[in-house]
Design an enzyme around this catalytic site. Structure first.
Site, PDB file in Angstrom:
ATOM      1  N   SER A 605      38.927 -28.295  16.772  1.00 47.51           N
ATOM      2  CA  SER A 605      37.816 -27.700  17.508  1.00 47.51           C
ATOM      3  C   SER A 605      36.704 -27.222  16.586  1.00 47.51           C
ATOM      4  O   SER A 605      35.526 -27.450  16.849  1.00 47.51           O
ATOM      5  CB  SER A 605      38.309 -26.548  18.389  1.00 47.51           C
ATOM      6  OG  SER A 605      38.957 -27.067  19.524  1.00 47.51           O
ATOM      7  N   ASN A 733      43.152 -33.092  24.287  1.00 46.00           N
ATOM      8  CA  ASN A 733      44.178 -32.136  23.869  1.00 46.00           C
ATOM      9  C   ASN A 733      43.787 -31.121  22.798  1.00 46.00           C
ATOM     10  O   ASN A 733      44.446 -30.104  22.647  1.00 46.00           O
ATOM     11  CB  ASN A 733      45.405 -32.899  23.354  1.00 46.00           C
ATOM     12  CG  ASN A 733      46.037 -33.754  24.415  1.00 46.00           C
ATOM     13  OD1 ASN A 733      46.433 -33.258  25.468  1.00 46.00           O
ATOM     14  ND2 ASN A 733      46.105 -35.050  24.188  1.00 46.00           N
ATOM     15  N   TYR A 734      42.750 -31.418  22.038  1.00 48.29           N
ATOM     16  CA  TYR A 734      42.477 -30.561  20.883  1.00 48.29           C
ATOM     17  C   TYR A 734      41.084 -29.949  20.842  1.00 48.29           C
ATOM     18  O   TYR A 734      40.855 -29.016  20.080  1.00 48.29           O
ATOM     19  CB  TYR A 734      42.690 -31.347  19.589  1.00 48.29           C
ATOM     20  CG  TYR A 734      44.140 -31.631  19.312  1.00 48.29           C
ATOM     21  CD1 TYR A 734      44.975 -30.622  18.857  1.00 48.29           C
ATOM     22  CD2 TYR A 734      44.673 -32.891  19.523  1.00 48.29           C
ATOM     23  CE1 TYR A 734      46.312 -30.874  18.608  1.00 48.29           C
ATOM     24  CE2 TYR A 734      46.012 -33.147  19.281  1.00 48.29           C
ATOM     25  CZ  TYR A 734      46.826 -32.133  18.825  1.00 48.29           C
ATOM     26  OH  TYR A 734      48.149 -32.378  18.586  1.00 48.29           O
ATOM     27  N   LEU A 735      40.165 -30.512  21.578  1.00 45.52           N
ATOM     28  CA  LEU A 735      38.798 -30.018  21.475  1.00 45.52           C
ATOM     29  C   LEU A 735      38.492 -29.065  22.612  1.00 45.52           C
ATOM     30  O   LEU A 735      38.536 -29.450  23.786  1.00 45.52           O
ATOM     31  CB  LEU A 735      37.821 -31.201  21.472  1.00 45.52           C
ATOM     32  CG  LEU A 735      38.054 -32.182  20.315  1.00 45.52           C
ATOM     33  CD1 LEU A 735      37.123 -33.384  20.429  1.00 45.52           C
ATOM     34  CD2 LEU A 735      37.867 -31.502  18.967  1.00 45.52           C
TER      35      LEU A 735
END
Length: 775
Positions: A605, A733-735
């Site tokens: 992120s 899933n990650y940002l």
DNA sequence: AGCGGCACTTAGGAGCGGACGC
DNA sequence: GCGTCCGCTCCTAAGTGCCGCT
């Protein structure tokens, strides 16, 4: 962006003590699962830090002129705003995009945040408040919201029929949402502190048969566990249709063989895989034979898989496929609609009075297990799941869903409101694993945990400098110190997880699972120390995706790795003192709730946030900004090693494009010749041209052609660039979606240029973020 | 203390269907 | 108008991490 030099990795100094972004060392060698090479990474210059901004601040005004109205090119599905009179078409974001920036929400003069409007207005999913512990009974009722307004047209009719008897009380929802917002901030940090569960909680433990169907049993878990819902209503699961025998005979030693329906079904599963690589793999064949031969029985004519010829069944199956393909559009549509109609009622659950989408309400059909990589179980028969395999979890007062297969009944009924699943069954390949039916990503329950995840990652921002200095100090802990080796291993492992986004690496069962590793399970052979300070990583990670990268590391890390390897054999554990429990226990001492995976979220992120803010310029059109986003996204994907296999027709596509370039170059030459002749006053050679063109026109045409060539060349470069990189995985899933939403707002990029329809729903909770939000 | 169960998140590929180019 | 391609969604495998039990 800072000057180029500052982006070059700094070799061995602890240069990160005062920054809070991941330092991405330049790769010296990159290999992906397929042959493609990844672009080198550079260190990302530091960006100014920002104060956290709550996405729930309702006082924040929305920017104007951001999202265009729906264009003809991507018309917004009618249902999305079909049921609005007093309210805005849900979230302006939800509308399909057009190229130019338009009105964010111009007709709407209330200051309601987008997501709030979305929540209320999006009839399909009247949102549960993110605070799922809100007490329903406190709330009063008034008018009914429109629940069906946004259902796709083809679903509306049936959905009306199956409308569950629920109180969709509008004001109550609004109240709950409001409450959610105020409660949310405080609940974020405290949520994790889950009280211990009492010892009486194992009533429903796997393997221990519950005393009959526990219909009226209280929640199996202790009362201490946080409740996820108060009321839960749903209709259970959908089973795949029963097998219909085709009667096509396979050959054994060249002779047609009679099979029972059951035997034929499994033979057909194998036949259907004829054109895959699986059927050539010995392990797959062995496992398949092991399970199929049991069905055939010892006395069966078929004694050997190698003498089997599944071609007749395969051909039959191809024909069936072809038939389906040949169906007219109308027929296809009818089939689809029929399926949709049958499944409609299973698609929704009502949780605390709010209708939410169910994610995977279909029970997995029987088939042959296709593991990824060298999976010991690949080829095993995944037997059919029947009602007596299924445990239903549902509210105490809700009607138990009728079993769709007549005469059969569920394995068990539970009323456990400390979990979020609606149904579960044991995985037929390894029974100790459980498959769950859960709510969709757009549900408040899922939205809340998604938000919690990102808030936890943002919390790491405040700790990261200290954590980095601490592990850097620990690299060189004197050996005589107590537990020096363990401390050093923890420090180096944390470093690898932080810098290179490695996964934690839980222990695995070698007999049941593919031999893959994460950080804690790295073996000596997976890391090669190359003087003076390079580490070459080469291992299979999750999904047997190859991680092959060489990183420059700080000298003490390099030395420590060499020390850990000293005197070990290649298959020994690199971090022999470590496992994920030990590592995470240590991390928790540094920050509450910190675990290894938080680093991945944080680094992904923050990388996106920093890159977007460095690279986005005032000038440039929307598509240029979208490109900037994609490139930032790509950098994160590379950091996380998210790969994909090259598309099957990739080579073909590239040659086609190259051919086009060749053709255009030919055209270019002709035009040039014509131009020269025209200028000399000679008649041009141009073959097809009916009339002579003036030099002006010729020049124009040449410019156009050159532009076309350029466009194709850049298309090829872009395709090559991204052929092995999976962008969606990190996006989903990650940002932190708030980074994306805020950036879109600031730079007038329609959000639907970045998020797909499903992602828009999943990230509804992030839509009202302040434009100034920084991760 | 460490093992295994459980619940939930993260992952790539298959396949479908709509957009796009010819 | 037709075929190709490519993005999206679905599917389900494979991770993580917590918790309780032995």
């Amino acid at each position: 962006m800072a000057d180029q030099n500052s982006t070059i990795p700094k070799p061995s100094q602890s240069d990160h003590e005062d920054d809070d972004e991941p330092l991405l060392f330049k790769r010296h060698n990159t290999a992906s699962k397929a042959k493609g090479k990844m672009a080198p990474l550079r260190a990302i210059p530091k960006a100014s830090t920002s104060s956290p901004v709550s996405s729930y601040d309702q006082s924040k005004q929305l920017p104007e002129q951001i999202v265009p109205s729906a264009s003809a090119k991507h018309p917004a599905p009618a249902e999305e705003n079909s049921d609005y009179d007093d309210e805005k078409p849900l979230c302006a974001f939800m509308k399909a995009g057009s190229d130019e920036a338009g009105d964010w929400d111009s007709e709407d003069d209330d200051n309601q945040p987008l997501s709030s409007r979305y929540l209320k207005g999006k009839g399909k999913t009247p949102k549960r408040p993110l605070d799922h512990q809100t007490n329903i009974s406190e709330q009063s009722s008034a008018k009914k919201p429109k629940v069906l307004g946004s259902l796709p047209k083809n679903k509306q009719a049936s959905s009306t029929k199956h409308e569950p008897e629920v109180d969709y009380d509008d004001s109550r929802l609004a109240h709950r949402m409001k409450k959610a917002r105020s409660v949310n901030k405080s609940s974020l940090t405290t949520k994790k502190k889950v009280p211990k569960i009492s010892s009486s909680s194992n009533t429903f433990k796997k393997g221990k048969k519950p005393d009959k169907v526990s219909k009226d049993q209280p929640s199996s878990k202790s009362d201490n566990k946080p409740k996820k819902w108060t009321s839960l209503v749903h209709n259970g699961v959908v089973f795949p249709p029963p097998y219909e025998p085709h009667g096509v005979k396979m050959l054994y030693n060249g002779k047609p063989i009679d099979l029972t329906t059951e035997q034929e079904e499994v033979a057909t599963m194998f036949a259907m895989m004829t054109d895959t690589d699986y059927v050539n793999k010995q392990r797959f064949r062995d496992n398949f034979w092991m399970d199929w031969s049991k069905l055939l029985g010892e006395e069966h004519v078929i004694q050997n898989l190698d003498a089997c010829n599944f071609q007749p069944i395969y051909e039959w199956w191809c024909q069936e496929k072809e038939k389906k393909k040949q169906m007219s559009m109308e027929e296809k549509k009818a089939v689809k609609e029929e399926k949709l109609k049958q499944e409609e009622k299973y698609k929704w659950a009502t949780i605390d009075g709010v209708k939410e989408e169910v994610q995977s309400f279909r029970v997995e059909p029987p088939g042959l297990f296709r593991g990824r990589g060298e999976q010991p179980q690949s080829g095993r028969l995944k037997r059919r799941i029947v009602p007596s395999d299924i445990t239903i979890n549902i509210g105490k007062d809700a009607p138990v869903p009728e079993c769709p297969i007549p005469g059969k009944s569920w394995k068990q009924i539970r009323h456990d409101n400390t979990v979020s699943w609606l149904a579960c069954w044991g995985d037929p390949i390894s029974e100790e694993k459980t498959k769950y039916v859960m709510l969709g990503g757009s549900s408040s329950l899922r939205g809340q945990s998604d938000k919690d995840k990102y808030e936890k990652a943002r919390e790491l921002k405040d700790y990261i400098n200290d954590i980095r200095s601490a592990y850097t100090r620990a690299f060189t802990i004197p050996s005589k110190e107590d537990g020096a080796n363990l401390k050093r291993q923890i420090a180096v492992a944390t470093y690898l997880i932080d810098r290179f986004a490695l996964r934690a690496g839980n222990k695995k069962d070698v007999n049941e699972e593919a031999d893959t590793v994460g950080c804690c399970t790295l073996k000596v052979e997976n890391v090669k120390a190359i003087a003076p300070n390079l580490l070459e990583f080469d291992f299979l990670g999750k999904d047997s995706i190859k991680y092959h990268q060489t990183h420059q590391v700080e000298l003490p890390v390099y030395k420590a790795i060499k020390q850990f390897q000293n005197g070990k054999s290649s298959s020994d554990k690199l971090f022999d003192q470590l496992d994920t429990n030990i590592l995470n226990a240590h991390l928790k001492e540094l920050m509450p709730g910190l675990t290894a995976k938080v680093f991945r979220t944080y680094n992904a992120s923050i990388t996106l946030d920093n890159m977007l803010n460095e690279k986005t310029k005032k000038e440039g059109d929307v598509s240029a900004r979208v490109e900037i986003y994609k490139n930032a996204n790509k950098k994160v994907a590379i950091l996380c090693n998210h790969q994909r296999t090259e598309p099957k027709t990739f080579g073909e596509q590239i040659s086609k494009l190259n051919k086009k370039i060749e053709d255009l170059k030919g055209v270019m030459e002709d035009l040039e010749t014509d131009l020269v002749k025209e200028r000399k006053g000679k008649s041009p050679l141009n073959r097809k041209q009916k009339k002579n063109l003036t030099p002006d026109v010729l020049e124009k045409k040449m410019a156009q052609t050159a532009k076309k060539i350029e466009a194709i060349e850049s298309k090829i470069a872009d395709k090559e660039d991204k052929k092995n990189v999976a962008l969606e995985t990190s996006k989903v899933n990650y940002l932190d979606p708030r980074i994306t939403v805020a950036w879109c707002k600031r730079h007038e990029v329609p959000i639907q240029k970045i998020f797909s329809k499903i992602q828009l729903k999943k990230f509804a909770w992030a839509m009202d973020v302040d434009p100034d939000f920084r991760f």
